[in-house]
Design an enzyme around this catalytic site. Sequence first.
Site, short mmCIF file in Angstrom:
data_model
loop_
_atom_site.label_atom_id
_atom_site.label_comp_id
_atom_site.label_asym_id
_atom_site.label_seq_id
_atom_site.Cartn_x
_atom_site.Cartn_y
_atom_site.Cartn_z
N THR A 1 38.26 -30.05 77.64
CA THR A 1 38.54 -31.19 76.76
C THR A 1 37.48 -32.27 76.88
O THR A 1 37.11 -32.90 75.88
CB THR A 1 39.92 -31.77 77.07
OG1 THR A 1 40.93 -30.79 76.76
CG2 THR A 1 40.21 -33.03 76.26
N SER B 1 39.08 -24.02 79.46
CA SER B 1 39.32 -23.52 80.81
C SER B 1 40.17 -22.25 80.87
O SER B 1 39.98 -21.43 81.78
CB SER B 1 39.93 -24.61 81.69
OG SER B 1 41.26 -24.89 81.38
N THR C 1 41.25 -28.89 81.99
CA THR C 1 42.33 -29.19 82.94
C THR C 1 43.34 -28.07 83.12
O THR C 1 44.05 -28.05 84.13
CB THR C 1 43.08 -30.46 82.50
OG1 THR C 1 43.68 -30.24 81.22
CG2 THR C 1 42.13 -31.65 82.42
N ASP C 2 43.45 -27.15 82.17
CA ASP C 2 44.54 -26.18 82.22
C ASP C 2 44.54 -25.35 83.50
O ASP C 2 45.59 -25.13 84.11
CB ASP C 2 44.49 -25.24 81.01
CG ASP C 2 44.90 -25.93 79.72
OD1 ASP C 2 45.49 -27.02 79.79
OD2 ASP C 2 44.64 -25.38 78.64
#
Length: 320
Positions: free
Chosen positions: A11, A54, A87-88
């Site tokens: 992101t 990610s 971030t995932d």
Amino acid sequence: MVLEVVSTGGTIASTGDSGSGVEPELSGDNLVADIPELEDIADVRTRDFSNIPSPHFSIDRMWELSQTVRKLDADPDVEGVIVTHGTDILEETAYFLDLTYGGETPVVFTGAMRNPSLQSPDGPVNLLTSARAAVDADARGRGVLVAFNERVHPARDVTKVHSTNVDTFRSPESGPLGVIDETRVTWLRRREESSPTLDPDAAQLTNAVHAVTVTADMNPAQIRAAGDAAALCFAATGAGHIPPSIVDPLFDLKDDDIPLIATTRCPEGRLARRTYGFRGSEATLKELDCYFSPLNLQKTRIAAVLGVGTDSLESLFEQP
């Protein structure tokens, strides 16, 4: 003093949105160009490792990233490394490096929850937090770090707790290692446990480690699906309890010499050792010769991938 920013996508690097949604497109140079405060912290150098969401990160990419960071550690000019990441699965990649990096140069992962096209994107402040942590003299010896929302966490403990909120990364039981006060890092504690450093043969790393969350009246087919797995990780209910429907399938896997690694699906706490004795309790897990993990399920699987790949599960998990 050189601060190396290794960009991988996510992101923080996403832009566009003509109605079809944003995607990673920005380079490392793009990420640092609008943060003049970085120049007051260190000489910044960027390296574009990848530009992907990610969830597209594979075990092979994690290993390649670990090797890249190892090479940077060998560069005497590099005082700190920042890895920008989606971030995932950031916590999984960060923990993979925590187990495979082993260098002296501080490594800090960060990213963003709000992409640069939105009002008040959080990427710039997260990069600043990471830079301040990475060049701080007391960052050494704390393992791989994760910096978000002006807090600094150990990769081993941190997890993503909210799907969209900028205050998503937390260390549920232990809290952050440090926080940003104005422009300095205040370290609150040291990490209690150090992760072993593993050096796997890349050819031995496999994604054939299964992971399942135990639920009420669980269908045994979910366990039998691991019949050809390299290992099975499962998050048991409570302090280590499973429904009777999956006990026999787990014993079948044990008989086939498939390693079993258990953890709890609770966000805090660990597996019990000797409180309950019913069929499907922690007593059953011990009969199954399960390894007991203190980590959440996603990190348990990362550790199991490396443990299987280095034949060292016993150095990563207990077998009560």
